[in-house]
Design an enzyme around this catalytic site. Structure first.
Site, PDB file in Angstrom:
ATOM      1  N   HIS A  88      12.636  41.680  18.311  1.00  0.00           N
ATOM      2  CA  HIS A  88      13.731  41.257  19.190  1.00  0.00           C
ATOM      3  C   HIS A  88      13.479  39.890  19.787  1.00  0.00           C
ATOM      4  CE1 HIS A  88      14.794  45.430  19.009  1.00  0.00           C
ATOM      5  NE2 HIS A  88      13.754  45.808  19.721  1.00  0.00           N
ATOM      6  N   TYR A 153       4.672  51.196  42.063  1.00  0.00           N
ATOM      7  CA  TYR A 153       4.993  52.187  41.024  1.00  0.00           C
ATOM      8  C   TYR A 153       3.875  52.228  39.993  1.00  0.00           C
ATOM      9  CZ  TYR A 153       9.427  51.723  43.391  1.00  0.00           C
ATOM     10  OH  TYR A 153      10.382  51.674  44.360  1.00  0.00           O
TER      11      TYR A 153
END
Ligand SMILES: *[C@@H]1O[C@H](CO)[C@@H](O)[C@H](O)[C@H]1NC(C)=O
Ligand SMILES: *[C@@H]1O[C@H](CO)[C@@H](O)[C@H](O)[C@H]1NC(C)=O
Ligand SMILES: [Zn+2]
Length: 297
Positions: A88, A153
């Site tokens: 990509h 996180y």
């Protein structure tokens, strides 16, 4: 900047899979042929607060944002980079610096610390410009994203699930018709690597110990747009606090076409790797400029 909950197993996994530093699930299949269809496989791509957007300097809120703080950005990495064509884009995971931690970001819209994880690019073709964000109605030739994860996180998946999980720094580039190679040592190493990355899954390691800051050239780091948006590739999670620099860096007309020679997983030219503009909706877009008016105080 430590992740105490990351166990031994996960650390070994990271070692075996250096590209898991990507904040996108690895191996995820999508193409730029029909981005309007991403939402059928990835529902958040059809949701709200999406990116990229057009940044209009006349409609921004010019107040109240603190400067960004670039922690360890100008310290050398402790390892060489491994840059890869993932089908990509071209991307590399950000290694730790010589101080043992990765560079990190705070300030701007960020009330936490965000650790730099990965860097990748979006581009067009010989026919079309390929930045994702527009500034003042103008699309530029190339856009670089430095992707950071909120250190509160524990995993990429958890960060993608939170509205404050990810911070992306975006730098736009404009092609210049000069043979003079700009003194942008980090960027010149990356652009020079592209010739080795033509086919899907090719990777290349430049032989220079770089800093993350060297990818910003001598950009004015104090002047940027900021808004709440999303990843610009599937799964399009609305988890990103965007900071887009107002200054546009030069890229030589000899370097830019190297991006157009890359190929995807199916061996097709990897061109126009930018998502179409998304609606700004009711979102606030901020711009921070250095407050020169008050310099006399
Ligand atoms: C992320 O959100 C999805 C959907 O709500 C949930 O199934 C998943 O467990 C969450 N993952 C993490 C790591 O929080
Ligand atoms: C990519 O290359 C690596 C190293 O050569 C290899 O281990 C891996 O299986 C390849 N991945 C794909 C998807 O082809
Ligand atoms: Zn991107």
């Amino acid at each position: 900047m430590h992740f105490p909950a990351i166990g031994d197993f996960y650390q070994r996994l990271l070692f075996l899979l250096p590209f898991s530093a990507n904040l996108l699930p690895e191996g995820l299949r999508f193409s730029y042929d029909e981005p309007q269809k991403w939402q059928y496989s990835y529902p958040q791509c059809g949701g709200s607060e999406q990116s990229p957007i057009a940044l209009n300097p006349h409609k921004v809120i010019p107040i109240g944002l603190p400067p960004l703080y670039f922690g360890l950005y100008d310290e050398p990495f402790d390892e060489l980079l491994s840059i890869r064509n993932n089908g990509h884009t071209v991307e590399f995971g950000v290694p730790p610096t010589v101080f043992g931690e990765r560079p990190y970001l705070t300030g701007g819209l960020l009330s936490d610390f965000y650790e730099a994880m990965a860097v990748h690019f979006h581009w067009g073709s010989s026919q079309s410009k390929g930045s994702e964000h527009l500034i003042n109605g103008r699309r530029y030739d190339l856009e670089m994203h430095i992707v950071h994860r909120n250190t509160k996180y524990q995993s990429d998946e958890e960060a993608r699930n939170q509205t404050d999980g990810i911070a992306v720094l975006a730098v736009l580039f404009k092609v210049v018709k000069t043979d003079y190679l700009y003194y942008q040592p980090g960027l010149n190493e990356i652009f020079g690597s592209l010739l080795h990355l033509g086919e899907f899954n090719n990777s290349y390691t430049p032989a220079a110990f770089l800093t993350l800051g060297s990818l910003l050239g001598n950009l004015d780091r104090g002047n940027f747009y900021a808004y709440k948006g999303s990843l610009t590739t599937p799964p399009c999670s609305p988890a990103v606090l965007w900071h887009v620099f107002a200054e546009v860096l030069p890229i030589s007309h000899r370097e830019l076409p190297k991006f157009w020679q890359l190929r995807d997983r199916l061996g097709r030219p990897l061109l126009n790797t930018f998502r179409p503009l998304q609606s700004v909706e009711a979102r606030q877009v901020f711009q921070r400029r250095p407050i020169v008016e008050y310099a006399w105080l």
